[in-house]
Design an enzyme around this catalytic site. Structure first.
Site, PDB file in Angstrom:
ATOM      1  N   ARG A  61      68.122  74.117  23.193  1.00  0.00           N
ATOM      2  CA  ARG A  61      68.232  75.465  22.593  1.00  0.00           C
ATOM      3  C   ARG A  61      66.887  76.069  22.214  1.00  0.00           C
ATOM      4  NH1 ARG A  61      72.390  72.813  20.118  1.00  0.00           N
ATOM      5  NH2 ARG A  61      74.410  73.265  21.071  1.00  0.00           N
ATOM      6  N   LYS A 109      59.319  87.837  29.048  1.00  0.00           N
ATOM      7  CA  LYS A 109      60.373  87.729  30.066  1.00  0.00           C
ATOM      8  C   LYS A 109      60.177  86.420  30.815  1.00  0.00           C
ATOM      9  CE  LYS A 109      61.537  92.384  31.604  1.00  0.00           C
ATOM     10  NZ  LYS A 109      61.610  93.171  32.844  1.00  0.00           N
ATOM     11  N   GLU A 126      49.008  95.173  39.582  1.00  0.00           N
ATOM     12  CA  GLU A 126      49.574  95.420  38.237  1.00  0.00           C
ATOM     13  C   GLU A 126      48.569  96.173  37.354  1.00  0.00           C
ATOM     14  OE1 GLU A 126      52.690  94.863  37.788  1.00  0.00           O
ATOM     15  OE2 GLU A 126      53.319  93.065  38.888  1.00  0.00           O
ATOM     16  N   LYS A 159      50.639  96.721  27.445  1.00  0.00           N
ATOM     17  CA  LYS A 159      51.929  96.031  27.558  1.00  0.00           C
ATOM     18  C   LYS A 159      52.469  95.691  26.173  1.00  0.00           C
ATOM     19  CE  LYS A 159      54.746  92.855  30.127  1.00  0.00           C
ATOM     20  NZ  LYS A 159      54.882  91.905  31.217  1.00  0.00           N
ATOM     21  N   GLU A 189      64.001  95.820  26.971  1.00  0.00           N
ATOM     22  CA  GLU A 189      64.128  96.776  28.062  1.00  0.00           C
ATOM     23  C   GLU A 189      65.377  97.641  27.988  1.00  0.00           C
ATOM     24  OE1 GLU A 189      62.669  95.284  31.789  1.00  0.00           O
ATOM     25  OE2 GLU A 189      63.594  96.926  32.905  1.00  0.00           O
ATOM     26  N   ARG A 224      60.523 100.217  28.204  1.00  0.00           N
ATOM     27  CA  ARG A 224      59.881  99.130  28.951  1.00  0.00           C
ATOM     28  C   ARG A 224      60.017  99.326  30.462  1.00  0.00           C
ATOM     29  NH1 ARG A 224      59.777  92.699  27.260  1.00  0.00           N
ATOM     30  NH2 ARG A 224      58.568  92.008  29.048  1.00  0.00           N
ATOM     31  N   ASN A 237      58.016  99.328  35.498  1.00  0.00           N
ATOM     32  CA  ASN A 237      58.533  99.134  36.859  1.00  0.00           C
ATOM     33  C   ASN A 237      58.010 100.161  37.851  1.00  0.00           C
ATOM     34  OD1 ASN A 237      60.049  96.839  36.310  1.00  0.00           O
ATOM     35  ND2 ASN A 237      61.687  98.088  35.438  1.00  0.00           N
ATOM     36  N   HIS A 272      57.729  99.240  41.467  1.00  0.00           N
ATOM     37  CA  HIS A 272      58.545  98.047  41.637  1.00  0.00           C
ATOM     38  C   HIS A 272      59.885  98.306  42.327  1.00  0.00           C
ATOM     39  CE1 HIS A 272      55.527  96.274  39.094  1.00  0.00           C
ATOM     40  NE2 HIS A 272      56.136  95.109  39.051  1.00  0.00           N
ATOM     41  N   HIS A 287      59.966  95.707  44.981  1.00  0.00           N
ATOM     42  CA  HIS A 287      60.959  94.627  45.067  1.00  0.00           C
ATOM     43  C   HIS A 287      61.678  94.653  46.416  1.00  0.00           C
ATOM     44  CE1 HIS A 287      61.311  94.159  40.409  1.00  0.00           C
ATOM     45  NE2 HIS A 287      60.424  93.338  40.918  1.00  0.00           N
ATOM     46  N   HIS A 317      54.266  89.363  45.329  1.00  0.00           N
ATOM     47  CA  HIS A 317      54.719  90.394  44.391  1.00  0.00           C
ATOM     48  C   HIS A 317      53.670  91.504  44.183  1.00  0.00           C
ATOM     49  CE1 HIS A 317      56.857  92.159  41.058  1.00  0.00           C
ATOM     50  NE2 HIS A 317      55.747  92.104  40.345  1.00  0.00           N
TER      51      HIS A 317
HETATM   52  N1  NAD Z   1      57.627  87.621  33.406  1.00  0.00           N
HETATM   53  C1  NAD Z   1      57.113  88.769  33.764  1.00  0.00           C
HETATM   54  O1  NAD Z   1      57.056  89.724  32.996  1.00  0.00           O
HETATM   55  C2  NAD Z   1      56.552  88.895  35.159  1.00  0.00           C
HETATM   56  C3  NAD Z   1      55.782  90.015  35.508  1.00  0.00           C
HETATM   57  C4  NAD Z   1      55.215  90.070  36.780  1.00  0.00           C
HETATM   58  C5  NAD Z   1      55.432  89.032  37.686  1.00  0.00           C
HETATM   59  N2  NAD Z   1      56.211  87.961  37.308  1.00  0.00           N
HETATM   60  C6  NAD Z   1      56.446  86.838  38.222  1.00  0.00           C
HETATM   61  O2  NAD Z   1      55.210  86.215  38.472  1.00  0.00           O
HETATM   62  C7  NAD Z   1      55.282  85.536  39.730  1.00  0.00           C
HETATM   63  C8  NAD Z   1      54.006  85.764  40.499  1.00  0.00           C
HETATM   64  O3  NAD Z   1      52.950  85.229  39.765  1.00  0.00           O
HETATM   65  P1  NAD Z   1      51.511  85.004  40.404  1.00  0.00           P
HETATM   66  O4  NAD Z   1      51.146  86.202  41.185  1.00  0.00           O
HETATM   67  O5  NAD Z   1      50.638  84.573  39.304  1.00  0.00           O
HETATM   68  O6  NAD Z   1      51.753  83.864  41.497  1.00  0.00           O
HETATM   69  P2  NAD Z   1      51.763  82.251  41.462  1.00  0.00           P
HETATM   70  O7  NAD Z   1      52.127  81.734  40.134  1.00  0.00           O
HETATM   71  O8  NAD Z   1      52.568  81.827  42.625  1.00  0.00           O
HETATM   72  O9  NAD Z   1      50.229  81.894  41.744  1.00  0.00           O
HETATM   73  C9  NAD Z   1      49.666  82.245  42.965  1.00  0.00           C
HETATM   74  C10 NAD Z   1      48.992  81.070  43.674  1.00  0.00           C
HETATM   75  O10 NAD Z   1      47.741  80.835  43.061  1.00  0.00           O
HETATM   76  C11 NAD Z   1      47.606  79.474  42.682  1.00  0.00           C
HETATM   77  N3  NAD Z   1      46.770  79.486  41.483  1.00  0.00           N
HETATM   78  C12 NAD Z   1      47.105  79.933  40.249  1.00  0.00           C
HETATM   79  N4  NAD Z   1      46.039  79.936  39.446  1.00  0.00           N
HETATM   80  C13 NAD Z   1      44.999  79.449  40.158  1.00  0.00           C
HETATM   81  C14 NAD Z   1      43.617  79.245  39.887  1.00  0.00           C
HETATM   82  N5  NAD Z   1      43.096  79.588  38.713  1.00  0.00           N
HETATM   83  N6  NAD Z   1      42.856  78.728  40.864  1.00  0.00           N
HETATM   84  C15 NAD Z   1      43.367  78.434  42.080  1.00  0.00           C
HETATM   85  N7  NAD Z   1      44.651  78.648  42.418  1.00  0.00           N
HETATM   86  C16 NAD Z   1      45.456  79.145  41.467  1.00  0.00           C
HETATM   87  C17 NAD Z   1      49.015  78.983  42.489  1.00  0.00           C
HETATM   88  O11 NAD Z   1      49.093  77.601  42.696  1.00  0.00           O
HETATM   89  C18 NAD Z   1      49.753  79.757  43.576  1.00  0.00           C
HETATM   90  O12 NAD Z   1      49.644  79.090  44.804  1.00  0.00           O
HETATM   91  C19 NAD Z   1      56.521  86.051  40.420  1.00  0.00           C
HETATM   92  O13 NAD Z   1      57.515  85.060  40.369  1.00  0.00           O
HETATM   93  C20 NAD Z   1      56.937  87.246  39.572  1.00  0.00           C
HETATM   94  O14 NAD Z   1      58.330  87.457  39.574  1.00  0.00           O
HETATM   95  C21 NAD Z   1      56.760  87.888  36.078  1.00  0.00           C
HETATM   96 ZN    ZN Z   2      55.238  93.228  38.633  1.00  0.00          ZN
END
Ligand code: NAD
Ligand code: ZN
Length: 367
Positions: free
Chosen positions: A123, A145, A187, A229, A239, A243, A247, A250, A254, A267
């Site tokens: 939990r 999120k 972003e 943010k 949201e 919020r 998007n 997006h 998406h 993304h």
């Molecule tokens: N929660 C939210 O509000 C929110 C907002 C935007 C995106 N997201 C989510 O975030 C995800 C995308 O995140 P991302 O773009 O960070 O991708 P990711 O987490 O897949 O990282 C991208 C790649 O970079 C590598 N990597 C990460 N840090 C590194 C570093 N310092 N040095 C070398 N390699 C490194 C990772 O291993 C991966 O292969 C999606 O799932 C998306 O839905 C969430």
């Molecule tokens: Zn995004």
């Protein structure tokens, strides 16, 4: 060194975002200040772990924390219930109790997945975000999120679960592949267009410094995006309305990700193209003047994006838009710019206009 501290003001769930560079040695003392329990589980992926797991682990152990680690394969495909279940099993087997903390060391994938695990395990256990991609540092690690994907849709299972603090080290970006820098810039440009003309102008002037990861420029935009943010999340944590402005880019973004089965575009890349399409839509609908549209499009063009978009079909993209979970009662919702720094939510969009927007980005960007 910690360079900036930004508060996310959410009453008893308020927390700081620490922004700096080369901050490993002060992580454990910061955990102590935040009353983080002695038992800490670090969740990371293989690529991030290779560089940053050991120093973090060593620093925590030096301050008498008991550290357990779970290393998962990298990539969006790991953000699912099966992987979460494996982590739950490992946590139970390792005897991790309620009085523990989960540290997410990685990009948005690790952050979303580890946050989901922290929210659900017994939990809820304490959660700390240590984002290592530009995208995670300016966006996904802030706001609470957390989610995993379902085969029928992205981020379909999740929660709002705020971290105890966010630990953003600009130095981590040095090992990040170039493609991921472009994703983060997607972003970042979004924040300029939705609410801060000065940030947008800064990006126009300093984009090259950012592409070269100049620490001062990077920390400046990290701080500004986190401030924007946190102000939005403060007003609308769950949201219900405001919020939604996050998007921008997006709705089309998406759909581009889904139409490519999450293999063609990442993304942030999809958001870059999505913002281009949605700005064009705003211009065509008479909401955005030609000059502002030109500036937005020009800035997006300057971000390296070398994807072959041939596999993306306009029909599949438009069909995917209808399935987006943010569509309200089947209507597609768009956050459209009305100026640089201002947006409006629009629900009624002519299908022919939508097709024209999708054609425009595919035409422009096909390699
Ligand atoms: N929660 C939210 O509000 C929110 C907002 C935007 C995106 N997201 C989510 O975030 C995800 C995308 O995140 P991302 O773009 O960070 O991708 P990711 O987490 O897949 O990282 C991208 C790649 O970079 C590598 N990597 C990460 N840090 C590194 C570093 N310092 N040095 C070398 N390699 C490194 C990772 O291993 C991966 O292969 C999606 O799932 C998306 O839905 C969430
Ligand atoms: Zn995004």
């Amino acid at each position: 060194m910690v360079h900036r501290e930004i508060q996310v003001p959410l009453g008893e769930r308020s927390y700081p975002i620490y922004i700096g560079s080369e901050m490993h040695s002060s992580f454990a003392p910061t955990c102590q200040r935040h009353n983080v329990p002695q038992d800490v589980l670090i969740i990371t992926d293989k690529l991030v772990g290779k560089h940053y797991l050991r120093p973090l682990e060593k620093n925590l152990k030096h301050y008498q924390f008991r550290v357990t680690t779970i290393v998962i394969p990298p990539g969006e495909r790991e953000k699912n219930l099966r992987r979460a279940d494996k982590i739950f099993t490992a946590m139970l087997e390792k005897g991790i109790g309620r009085n523990s903390a989960v540290v997410a060391l990685g990009g948005g994938v690790v952050g979303d997945l580890a946050g989901f695990v922290a929210a659900v395990y017994q939990r809820g256990v304490q959660f700390i975000q240590v984002p290592t991609t530009l995208l995670a540092q300016v966006d996904s690690a802030v706001g609470g999120k957390v989610a995993v994907n379902h085969p029928l849709g992205k981020n379909m299972l999740g929660a709002f679960y705020q971290p105890a603090f966010v630990w953003t080290d600009a130095k981590c970006l040095r090992t990040l592949p170039e493609r991921e820098i472009s994703c983060g810039l997607g972003e970042i440009i979004k924040y300029g267009v939705i609410s801060d003309k000065n940030l947008f102008i800064y990006l126009e002037q300093q984009l090259d410094r950012l592409l070269h990861l100049d620490a001062e420029a990077v920390m400046h935009v990290q701080a500004r995006c986190c401030e924007i943010k946190s102000q939005i999340v403060e007003q609308d944590e769950h949201e219900a309305g405001l919020r939604m402005v996050l998007n921008f880019g997006h709705t089309v973004g998406h759909a581009l990700e889904a139409a490519g089965h999450y293999r063609v575009l990442k993304h942030g890349e999809a958001v870059l193209l999505g913002m281009m399409a949605e700005s064009f839509l705003a211009h065509k609908m008479g909401l955005l003047d030609a000059e502002s549209f030109r500036r937005i499009e020009t800035l997006i063009y300057r971000v390296p994006l070398k994807r072959a978009l041939g596999a993306l079909k306009p029909k599949a993209i438009i069909a995917a838009m209808g399935r987006d979970k943010k569509a309200v009662s089947g209507k597609k919702r768009f956050v459209l710019p009305t100026a640089i720094g201002a947006v409006r939510v629009v629900e009624e969009v002519e299908p022919s206009l939508l097709r024209a927007c999708v054609q425009r980005i595919l035409g422009h960007r096909s390699a």
